[in-house]
Structures are given as structure tokens and as C-alpha cells.
Design a protein around this motif. Structure first.
Motif, PDB file in Angstrom:
ATOM      1  N   GLN A 114      -0.885  18.946  11.871  1.00 47.17           N
ATOM      2  CA  GLN A 114       0.032  19.316  10.471  1.00 47.17           C
ATOM      3  C   GLN A 114      -0.197  18.506   9.478  1.00 47.17           C
ATOM      4  O   GLN A 114       0.423  18.578   8.557  1.00 47.17           O
ATOM      5  N   GLY A 115      -1.432  17.509   9.352  1.00 44.96           N
ATOM      6  CA  GLY A 115      -1.930  16.793   8.415  1.00 44.96           C
ATOM      7  C   GLY A 115      -0.621  15.933   7.886  1.00 44.96           C
ATOM      8  O   GLY A 115      -0.767  15.390   6.845  1.00 44.96           O
ATOM      9  N   SER A 116       0.167  15.143   8.927  1.00 41.92           N
ATOM     10  CA  SER A 116       1.085  14.376   8.447  1.00 41.92           C
ATOM     11  C   SER A 116       1.351  13.403   9.504  1.00 41.92           C
ATOM     12  O   SER A 116       0.623  13.368  10.619  1.00 41.92           O
ATOM     13  N   ILE A 117       2.586  12.621   9.619  1.00 44.81           N
ATOM     14  CA  ILE A 117       3.080  11.624  10.491  1.00 44.81           C
ATOM     15  C   ILE A 117       3.979  12.302  11.355  1.00 44.81           C
ATOM     16  O   ILE A 117       4.809  13.038  11.328  1.00 44.81           O
ATOM     17  N   MET A 139       0.773  -1.137  -0.050  1.00 43.41           N
ATOM     18  CA  MET A 139       0.011   0.081   0.005  1.00 43.41           C
ATOM     19  C   MET A 139       0.841   1.236   0.009  1.00 43.41           C
ATOM     20  O   MET A 139       1.742   1.283   0.948  1.00 43.41           O
ATOM     21  N   GLU A 140       0.729   2.250  -1.077  1.00 47.07           N
ATOM     22  CA  GLU A 140       1.522   3.251  -0.978  1.00 47.07           C
ATOM     23  C   GLU A 140       0.581   4.720  -0.959  1.00 47.07           C
ATOM     24  O   GLU A 140      -0.206   4.410  -2.048  1.00 47.07           O
ATOM     25  N   ILE A 141       1.021   5.492  -0.383  1.00 51.74           N
ATOM     26  CA  ILE A 141       0.152   6.734  -0.203  1.00 51.74           C
ATOM     27  C   ILE A 141       1.232   7.741  -0.231  1.00 51.74           C
ATOM     28  O   ILE A 141       2.128   7.970   0.275  1.00 51.74           O
ATOM     29  N   ALA A 142       1.163   8.661  -1.379  1.00 56.11           N
ATOM     30  CA  ALA A 142       2.014   9.642  -1.484  1.00 56.11           C
ATOM     31  C   ALA A 142       1.145  11.164  -1.865  1.00 56.11           C
ATOM     32  O   ALA A 142       0.454  11.192  -2.427  1.00 56.11           O
ATOM     33  N   ASN A 143       1.949  11.959  -0.802  1.00 57.01           N
ATOM     34  CA  ASN A 143       1.476  13.321  -0.880  1.00 57.01           C
ATOM     35  C   ASN A 143      -0.140  13.694  -0.869  1.00 57.01           C
ATOM     36  O   ASN A 143      -0.798  14.350  -1.538  1.00 57.01           O
ATOM     37  N   LEU A 144      -0.820  12.680   0.119  1.00 53.58           N
ATOM     38  CA  LEU A 144      -2.007  12.845   0.324  1.00 53.58           C
ATOM     39  C   LEU A 144      -2.485  14.120   0.719  1.00 53.58           C
ATOM     40  O   LEU A 144      -2.210  14.642   1.945  1.00 53.58           O
ATOM     41  N   SER A 145      -3.516  14.655   0.331  1.00 53.62           N
ATOM     42  CA  SER A 145      -4.348  15.814   0.726  1.00 53.62           C
ATOM     43  C   SER A 145      -6.056  15.540   0.766  1.00 53.62           C
ATOM     44  O   SER A 145      -6.433  14.965   0.053  1.00 53.62           O
ATOM     45  N   LYS A 146      -6.367  15.998   1.912  1.00 55.03           N
ATOM     46  CA  LYS A 146      -7.865  15.879   2.221  1.00 55.03           C
ATOM     47  C   LYS A 146      -8.488  16.938   3.374  1.00 55.03           C
ATOM     48  O   LYS A 146      -7.655  17.488   4.016  1.00 55.03           O
ATOM     49  N   ASN A 147      -9.362  17.665   2.562  1.00 51.81           N
ATOM     50  CA  ASN A 147     -10.018  18.656   3.284  1.00 51.81           C
ATOM     51  C   ASN A 147     -11.478  18.218   3.698  1.00 51.81           C
ATOM     52  O   ASN A 147     -12.150  17.748   2.924  1.00 51.81           O
ATOM     53  N   PHE A 148     -11.816  18.769   4.977  1.00 51.80           N
ATOM     54  CA  PHE A 148     -13.447  18.882   5.009  1.00 51.80           C
ATOM     55  C   PHE A 148     -13.866  20.315   5.350  1.00 51.80           C
ATOM     56  O   PHE A 148     -13.268  20.839   6.222  1.00 51.80           O
ATOM     57  N   ALA A 149     -14.540  20.698   4.349  1.00 49.11           N
ATOM     58  CA  ALA A 149     -15.110  22.170   4.379  1.00 49.11           C
ATOM     59  C   ALA A 149     -13.869  23.167   4.540  1.00 49.11           C
ATOM     60  O   ALA A 149     -13.894  23.924   5.276  1.00 49.11           O
ATOM     61  N   SER A 150     -13.001  23.027   3.573  1.00 54.06           N
ATOM     62  CA  SER A 150     -11.428  23.644   3.383  1.00 54.06           C
ATOM     63  C   SER A 150     -10.694  23.641   4.581  1.00 54.06           C
ATOM     64  O   SER A 150      -9.795  24.373   5.007  1.00 54.06           O
ATOM     65  N   ILE A 151     -11.127  22.729   5.557  1.00 53.16           N
ATOM     66  CA  ILE A 151     -10.223  22.583   6.798  1.00 53.16           C
ATOM     67  C   ILE A 151      -9.436  21.300   6.452  1.00 53.16           C
ATOM     68  O   ILE A 151     -10.016  20.331   6.304  1.00 53.16           O
ATOM     69  N   PRO A 152      -8.042  21.425   6.500  1.00 45.84           N
ATOM     70  CA  PRO A 152      -7.157  20.298   6.143  1.00 45.84           C
ATOM     71  C   PRO A 152      -7.030  19.076   7.211  1.00 45.84           C
ATOM     72  O   PRO A 152      -6.803  19.508   8.400  1.00 45.84           O
ATOM     73  N   VAL A 153      -7.331  17.891   6.580  1.00 43.29           N
ATOM     74  CA  VAL A 153      -7.086  16.853   7.547  1.00 43.29           C
ATOM     75  C   VAL A 153      -5.653  16.161   7.159  1.00 43.29           C
ATOM     76  O   VAL A 153      -4.790  15.896   8.121  1.00 43.29           O
ATOM     77  N   PHE A 154      -5.284  16.247   5.893  1.00 52.26           N
ATOM     78  CA  PHE A 154      -3.966  15.811   5.510  1.00 52.26           C
ATOM     79  C   PHE A 154      -3.397  16.745   4.513  1.00 52.26           C
ATOM     80  O   PHE A 154      -4.214  17.071   3.601  1.00 52.26           O
ATOM     81  N   GLU A 155      -2.227  17.012   4.740  1.00 45.60           N
ATOM     82  CA  GLU A 155      -1.583  17.863   3.785  1.00 45.60           C
ATOM     83  C   GLU A 155      -0.135  17.141   3.394  1.00 45.60           C
ATOM     84  O   GLU A 155       0.848  17.131   4.112  1.00 45.60           O
ATOM     85  N   GLY A 156       0.015  16.525   2.348  1.00 47.86           N
ATOM     86  CA  GLY A 156       1.189  15.995   1.897  1.00 47.86           C
ATOM     87  C   GLY A 156       1.505  14.838   2.825  1.00 47.86           C
ATOM     88  O   GLY A 156       2.817  14.600   2.966  1.00 47.86           O
ATOM     89  N   LEU A 157       0.658  13.831   3.197  1.00 47.21           N
ATOM     90  CA  LEU A 157       0.938  12.732   3.795  1.00 47.21           C
ATOM     91  C   LEU A 157       1.513  11.466   2.997  1.00 47.21           C
ATOM     92  O   LEU A 157       0.959  11.444   1.828  1.00 47.21           O
ATOM     93  N   ASP A 158       2.686  11.143   3.470  1.00 49.44           N
ATOM     94  CA  ASP A 158       3.242   9.866   2.757  1.00 49.44           C
ATOM     95  C   ASP A 158       3.181   8.906   3.548  1.00 49.44           C
ATOM     96  O   ASP A 158       3.536   8.855   4.752  1.00 49.44           O
ATOM     97  N   LEU A 159       2.801   7.612   3.105  1.00 46.90           N
ATOM     98  CA  LEU A 159       2.997   6.390   4.083  1.00 46.90           C
ATOM     99  C   LEU A 159       3.199   4.951   3.040  1.00 46.90           C
ATOM    100  O   LEU A 159       2.349   4.965   2.176  1.00 46.90           O
ATOM    101  N   SER A 160       3.977   4.083   3.449  1.00 51.01           N
ATOM    102  CA  SER A 160       3.979   3.117   2.653  1.00 51.01           C
ATOM    103  C   SER A 160       3.939   1.996   3.615  1.00 51.01           C
ATOM    104  O   SER A 160       4.645   1.582   4.902  1.00 51.01           O
ATOM    105  N   ILE A 161       3.118   0.874   3.177  1.00 48.48           N
ATOM    106  CA  ILE A 161       3.115  -0.509   4.127  1.00 48.48           C
ATOM    107  C   ILE A 161       3.223  -1.684   3.287  1.00 48.48           C
ATOM    108  O   ILE A 161       2.734  -1.757   2.038  1.00 48.48           O
ATOM    109  N   SER A 162       3.996  -2.475   3.882  1.00 46.01           N
ATOM    110  CA  SER A 162       4.466  -3.723   2.745  1.00 46.01           C
ATOM    111  C   SER A 162       3.458  -4.803   3.029  1.00 46.01           C
ATOM    112  O   SER A 162       2.691  -4.703   4.033  1.00 46.01           O
ATOM    113  N   SER A 163       3.671  -5.581   1.950  1.00 44.52           N
ATOM    114  CA  SER A 163       2.536  -6.836   2.266  1.00 44.52           C
ATOM    115  C   SER A 163       2.950  -7.783   3.028  1.00 44.52           C
ATOM    116  O   SER A 163       4.144  -8.039   3.555  1.00 44.52           O
TER     117      SER A 163
END
Ligand SMILES: Nc1ncnc2c1ncn2[C@@H]1O[C@H](COP(=O)(O)OP(=O)(O)O)[C@@H](O)[C@H]1O
Ligand SMILES: [Mg+2]
Length: 238
Positions: free
Chosen positions: A196-199, A1-25
Motif C-alpha cells: 500500500q506504499g505506506s506504513i 528528518m521529515e518525509i511528507a506525502n512521499l511518492s515513488k514509482n519504478f516503471a509506473s509501479i508505485p513503491v510509495f504513495e503518500g508516505l509520511d515519516l518523521s524522525i527526531s534528532s
């Protein structure tokens, strides 16, 4: 599973800004974080239940399990599992045997006939786990699956989930607000930042830390310190 530079907002409030995460099989990862840090949102995006606003998410199809079992109350335990097998395309003649195998796996060999209200909370979560496994997907996402249970039941389920993870080779991402639970189960613990929308931190858990109370407590203290800084840091500015 690879997540790169994820951004997500609810009503223009950011939950994620540039989140990167990788998880191996085959990895077992626990996600912790303060309330509202985006743990559920992240699982929902990976599961395809919610959309990202930017970035990329590459993940195989996932089975999902929540804090409430969400079993169908008019079906028996076996009926709930069998229905998931049907949706997964398992032929009718194989479903009864497969259902029994899954009931055995979650240590409920004799409870198949019971209706949902005849099962304790812990038993319901076992059936929900069997149903998630029935979907036969390599990735299992669990959002606070044991949070509503008493600690003794939870300890049993930790042992069982670890056995099932080893037996089935699934990749598991489990959300919890309980740091001890994260260390008991995860090979890796990831702490989502509250503002800060990240890890905010990431720790590998050794077998000694997972099973030895003293070694585990030291790591838990380290993680809790960062978690408290996150939660209180946020409280200080709001
Ligand atoms: N459907 C939604 N609509 C608006 N805001 C939401 C929605 N879902 C979550 N949020 C907000 O996004 C943030 C992260 O929520 P969530 O992922 O549920 O956090 P956690 O599971 O870590 O407690 C919170 O501030 C929450 O209020
Ligand atoms: Mg949540």
C-alpha cells in the motif's frame, strides 16, 4: 528528518504513495518490511542516491552503510578511514590520530595496518562503520549492515553500535529484515507495508523490551504477526 506525502514509482509501479515519516534528532529507528517493500528505496531517497517522484524529504546530509562493506581493497583499514576523513575536510596532520580514535571506537585498535582481505566479515563491517562515522554527519543510514554476519558476531556488533550511538549522539535509521534485531537496537520500529506504499505499523520499544529476552519476545511476536500478514497478504493477491 521529515518525509511528507512521499511518492515513488519504478516503471509506473508505485513503491510509495503518500508516505509520511518523521524522525527526531538523536533517535534510533529501525525499518522492517517484507522483501521489496521499499526499505532500500527509502534510504536511498533520504541519502540523495535516488529521487522522489512527489512529496517532500527534509533530511540533513547522511552517511550510508550497506550490507557489503564496500571498502577499497587496495587500502588498509586505516587507509579506508583516513580517505573518508580527507573527503570530510579533516586536515592531513589530524587524520592519523582521528583514524586511530575511530579504530578504537569500533574496537579494532590494532587492525589499522590490515588489508581488507585480512579482515573477517565482522571486522570489515566495523571498519565500514568507522568510515561512515569519519564522514562526521549527524544522520547515519544503515541498510542491512549485519545481515551477512553470523549471529555471534552480530550480537557483539549490536552492543557496540548501541554504545557508539550513545557516545556520538547520531540519528540512526537501520533497515533489517530481522525483527529481533530491530527490537534490540531501535527505540522505534517502523514496518513498511508491502503493497500500500505506506506504513503498516509502528511500535515504541522500551528499555525492558530491548534488553529483556521475554519482554522482547512478546513484542517481536506482535510485530512478526503484522509482518507475516503483510507478506502473505501480498502473496495471496499475486
Ligand atoms: N532501480 C530499480 N529499478 C526498478 N525497480 C526497482 C529498482 N529498485 C527497486 N525497485 C523495485 O522497488 C521495490 C522496492 O525495492 P527495495 O527498496 O529494494 O525493497 P527492499 O529493500 O524493501 O527489499 C521492489 O519492487 C523493487 O523491485
Ligand atoms: Mg533492500
Amino acid at each position: 528528518m521529515e518525509i511528507a506525502n512521499l511518492s515513488k514509482n519504478f516503471a509506473s509501479i508505485p513503491v510509495f504513495e503518500g508516505l509520511d515519516l518523521s524522525i527526531s534528532s538523536g533517535e534510533f529507528v529501525c525499518l522492517v518490511g517484507g522483501s521489496g517493500s521499499g526499505k532500500s528505496t527509502l534510504l536511498n531517497i533520504v541519502a540523495g542516491l535516488d529521487h522522489a517522484d512527489g512529496g517532500t524529504v527534509l533530511a540533513p546530509p547522511a552517511a550510508v552503510m550497506f550490507q557489503e562493506s564496500a571498502l577499497l581493497p587496495w587500502l588498509s583499514a586505516a587507509g579506508n578511514i583516513s580517505l573518508a576523513l580527507k573527503f570530510a575536510g579533516v586536515p592531513r596532520q589530524d587524520r592519523q590520530q582521528r583514524t586511530q580514535e575511530l579504530l578504537n571506537l569500533v574496537r579494532l585498535p590494532d587492525a589499522g595496518y590490515r588489508l581488507v582481505h585480512q579482515l573477517s566479515g565482522g571486522m570489515q563491517q566495523r571498519v565500514a562503520l568507522a568510515r561512515a562515522l569519519a564522514q562526521n554527519r549527524s544522520l547515519l543510514l544503515m541498510d542491512e549492515p549485519f545481515s551477512a554476519l553470523d549471529s555471534i558476531t552480530r550480537d557483539f556488533l549490536h552492543d557496540e553500535l548501541e554504545d557508539i550511538w550513545r557516545a556520538t549522539g547520531r540519528t540512526i535509521v537501520l533497515v533489517t529484515h530481522n525483527v529481533r534485531e530491530a527490537i534490540r537496537l531501535g527505540q522505534r520500529v517502523i514496518l513498511l507495508a508491502s503493497d500500500q506504499g505506506s506504513i503498516a505499523g509502528e511500535w515504541r520499544v522500551s528499555d525492558t523490551q530491548r534488553h529483556d529476552a521475554v519482554a522482547g519476545a512478546a513484542l517481536a511476536e506482535t510485530i512478526r504477526t503484522v509482518l507475516h500478514r503483510e507478506v502473505h497478504g501480498l502473496a495471496a493477491v499475486s
